[in-house]
Design a protein around this motif. Structure first.
Motif, mmCIF file in Angstrom:
data_model
loop_
_atom_site.group_PDB
_atom_site.id
_atom_site.type_symbol
_atom_site.label_atom_id
_atom_site.label_comp_id
_atom_site.label_asym_id
_atom_site.label_seq_id
_atom_site.Cartn_x
_atom_site.Cartn_y
_atom_site.Cartn_z
ATOM 1 N N THR A 72 -10.151 0.335 1.249
ATOM 2 C CA THR A 72 -9.821 1.736 1.527
ATOM 3 C C THR A 72 -8.647 2.038 0.188
ATOM 4 O O THR A 72 -8.171 3.161 0.399
ATOM 5 N N SER A 85 -6.507 12.229 1.709
ATOM 6 C CA SER A 85 -6.701 11.430 2.878
ATOM 7 C C SER A 85 -8.022 10.858 3.063
ATOM 8 O O SER A 85 -9.211 11.361 2.672
ATOM 9 N N HIS A 131 -10.535 8.893 6.154
ATOM 10 C CA HIS A 131 -10.851 8.462 7.747
ATOM 11 C C HIS A 131 -11.667 7.244 7.600
ATOM 12 O O HIS A 131 -12.787 7.142 6.859
ATOM 13 N N ARG A 165 -9.198 5.154 12.060
ATOM 14 C CA ARG A 165 -7.898 5.077 11.147
ATOM 15 C C ARG A 165 -7.865 5.939 10.323
ATOM 16 O O ARG A 165 -8.931 6.522 9.758
ATOM 17 N N ALA A 187 -5.288 7.609 6.678
ATOM 18 C CA ALA A 187 -4.207 7.583 5.961
ATOM 19 C C ALA A 187 -4.148 8.548 4.772
ATOM 20 O O ALA A 187 -5.241 9.226 4.395
ATOM 21 N N THR A 188 -3.052 8.874 4.354
ATOM 22 C CA THR A 188 -2.808 9.463 3.003
ATOM 23 C C THR A 188 -2.452 8.637 2.027
ATOM 24 O O THR A 188 -1.887 7.766 1.996
ATOM 25 N N TYR A 189 -3.418 8.701 0.929
ATOM 26 C CA TYR A 189 -3.442 7.618 -0.095
ATOM 27 C C TYR A 189 -2.616 8.036 -1.364
ATOM 28 O O TYR A 189 -2.324 7.386 -2.333
#
Length: 645
Positions: free
Chosen positions: A112, A205, A207, A216, A218-220
């Protein structure tokens, strides 16, 4: 550049493979060069390809040698050559020269963390067949779209909403909060869409869904915090660093196995992109949109720029007859998007696509370097309203709404009216009204239900709160909000949908993470002066090549003469789409109030062109996506099955 779609089933449910196979044609315009399809168990991927890099081998969906990972990808990874070298050094073996294969080996190596290593514009979905997981990600600024709908049986995704709207059983209820905001903005903000059941993967982002339906996210990557201190740099130092960053970004954006052109307006942003790209020696052609109304046309400046750089320049002319494509523009915009300049981009992209597949644009320059007139307007609003009692502000606001305005492009009377009418609002809220249409209290009068009235009246305040804008925001806070909101959901959505409708890829070199972080952390005085001059550092850089013709030019934008067109060639569309019968088909709209606005505009008493354009787009969109049950098309091109080990 491509169109992607697919499905990932949860639990024991299985996708309808033939349905998904038939849906691939719905994004055929995004990829006219190839049509492919892959399915296995709970996974279904469809792909339409516009061939740009590795024309012979870059077919998708693409899999690793062992078939464990499969990807479908829309966009371009500009730093794929550098990432390829890193992965080869770690023992990975490549079968193609495409940027797509980077995603497969990169995910295997970094998981990820992969999206944070990518430079470019992208939206992709990756099937992990061993772990039975679906991973999806979107680029930092939201250049490439990725929408999804999730239900008990699985998650479905696509480049465009029309694919998801064709799914049997999809809820087509309107998102009331989105509708309320749309009435004020002429676009749908945030990660919602106008359909309550469809959402957007946010910019920067990812998913990750498991077979049990758990997700799950997140903003990377994030923009510099507006509270962080500015970089300490002089104007001369800023110009030198900016030139280096822009040259580097342009070189990355020029990576292509087909010729690359540029959309040249004659303004500062596209002229600087053309300068850097020409220095890299890979720019083949330039295209400029012109209007019959001289106040809307930038041809003389574009011609001078092209001549100085030695670029062949093609004129693309737009006239009132363009309104014949209104319904097509609405259809390809996907979610309701009533930025009237979408019509101009549509006409330009249609012609450019006849000559090349890839062009550069100046998108992002205004947000990153303080180019919008809205920035000095908001700062002036904050300074003025801090000294005026609310009673005086309300009186000036009421008076401002009655000011007759010239319908020439960005006229002085238009700007004065816009400024005064929002004086009763906090500066943080007024900021979103400058490029918008109806004020919140006006939008409230256009609806009939309490829920919609609350959604409309509070829409801009919610937006200011979401982006954490204080009552007196700084320039950096305003820029950050616009990069997160206006840029992806209006500017880039318009650019992507209108260009890809014709199979044209648009790249934006300003949207490089290093360049963006540098621009946002520059001292405000190097972007907007105390007298309201905008993009100061860009003007200084442009002066090295172009002189006063470019650096002294006022911002014009890309809008069309919408007020006059609605009274003329678009009048039949107005009579159809804004008739009482048409408006009654959308629950909650107040047809009588809207009818009064139509009459006032047609009589010439008021200039409601942008407001009425937005309502017309809404009705046309609702007809196509809600009133008419969208279904899978009769297959024109049966996609070719991709075999995976």
């Amino acid at each position: 550049m491509c169109g992607i779609l697919g499905h990932f089933s949860f639990g024991a449910s299985q996708p309808d493979v033939e349905l998904w196979r038939s849906l691939v044609d719905l994004v055929g315009h995004r990829g006219p060069d190839d049509s492919t399809f892959w399915h296995d168990g709970r996974f279904v991927f469809g792909h339409r390809r516009l061939s740009i890099i590795d024309l012979s081998q870059g077919h998708q969906p693409m899999a690793t040698d062992d078939g464990a990972l499969v990807v479908t990808f829309n966009g371009e990874i500009y730093n794929y050559l550098e990432l390829r070298e890193q992965l080869i050094a770690k023992g990975h073996r490549f079968r193609t020269q495409s940027d797509t294969e980077i995603l497969l080996h990169g995910y295997r190596e970094w998981g990820t963390d992969l999206p944070a290593r990518l430079r470019g514009m992208f939206a992709f979905a990756l099937a992990d067949r061993r772990r039975q997981e679906l991973f999806v990600a979107r680029d930092r600024f939201g250049e490439k779209p990725l929408l999804y709908t999730q239900h008990a049986g699985g998650v479905s995704f696509a480049s465009e909403m029309k694919v998801l709207a064709a799914l049997p059983g999809l809820r087509r209820d309107l998102n009331e909060e989105s509708l309320g905001a749309y009435l004020c903005l002429n676009y749908v903000p945030g990660n919602a869409t106008m359909l309550v059941s469809v959402s957007r993967i946010g910019p920067a982002s990812w998913h990750l869904w498991g077979a049990d339906g758990r997700v799950r996210a997140a903003t990377y990557w994030s923009l510099p915090d507006p509270r962080d201190s500015d970089v300490r740099v002089s104007m001369a130092e800023a110009v030198e660093r900016l030139e280096q960053l822009l040259d580097t970004s342009a070189r990355f954006a020029l990576r292509s196995d087909v010729p690359v052109g540029i959309l040249l307006s004659g303004g500062i942003d596209s002229s600087l992109i053309a300068r850097s790209a020409s220095r890299a020696g890979r720019l083949s052609s330039a295209y400029c949109l012109t209007f019959g109304d001289a106040s809307y046309s930038e041809w003389p400046k574009a011609e001078a720029t092209a001549r100085q750089l030695g670029l062949p320049l093609t004129e693309v002319r737009i006239g009132p007859g363009a309104v014949e494509d209104f319904l097509s523009v609405v259809d390809h915009a996907d979610d309701p998007l009533a930025d009237s300049s979408a019509m101009a981009v549509w006409v330009l992209a249609r012609e450019v696509a006849r000559h090349c597949k890839v062009v550069l644009s100046g998108d992002g320059g205004d947000e990153l370097f303080g180019g919008y007139l809205t920035y000095p307007a908001t700062l002036a609003h904050a300074a003025l309203t801090s000294r005026l009692p609310m009673g005086v502000r309300r009186s000036l606001s009421r008076a401002g709404r009655g000011i007759p305005t010239s319908e020439q492009k960005v006229s002085a009377s238009f700007k004065v009216r816009r400024f005064l009418r929002a004086l009763h609002l906090p500066a943080s809220v007024a900021h979103f009204s400058w490029n918008g249409t109806w004020l919140p209290e006006e939008a409230r009068s256009l609806v009939t239900t309490p829920a919609l009235a609350a959604a409309a009246s509070g829409s801009l305040a919610r937006l200011a709160a979401f982006h954490r804008l204080p009552e007196r925001p700084t320039l950096r806070q305003l820029q950050t909000a616009d990069v997160k909101e206006y840029l992806p959901n209006d500017i880039l959505a318009k650019s992507d949908r209108m260009s890809m409708a014709h199979g044209l890829e648009v790249r934006a070199p300003f949207l490089d993470p290093d360049l963006a972080e540098f621009a946002l952390r520059l001292p405000s005085s190097l972007k907007v002066s105390a007298t309201g001059a905008t993009k100061r550092v860009l003007r200084q850089l442009a002066a090295r090549t172009y002189g006063v013709d470019v650096t002294g030019a006022r911002k014009q934008g890309f809008s069309i003469p919408v007020h006059a067109w609605l009274r003329g060639p678009a009048r039949p569309l107005v009579d159809d789409l804004l008739s009482p019968k048409a408006l009654a088909a959308i629950p909650g709209l107040e047809a009588k109030t809207i009818g009064s606005a139509v009459a006032a505009h047609m009589s010439g008493k008021r200039s409601y062109g942008f407001e009425l354009w937005g309502l017309m787009v809404l009705v046309a969109w609702h007809r196509a996506n809600v009133q008419r049950c969208v279904g899978a098309p009769a297959s024109v091109t049966r996609p070719r099955d991709i075999a995976v080990a």
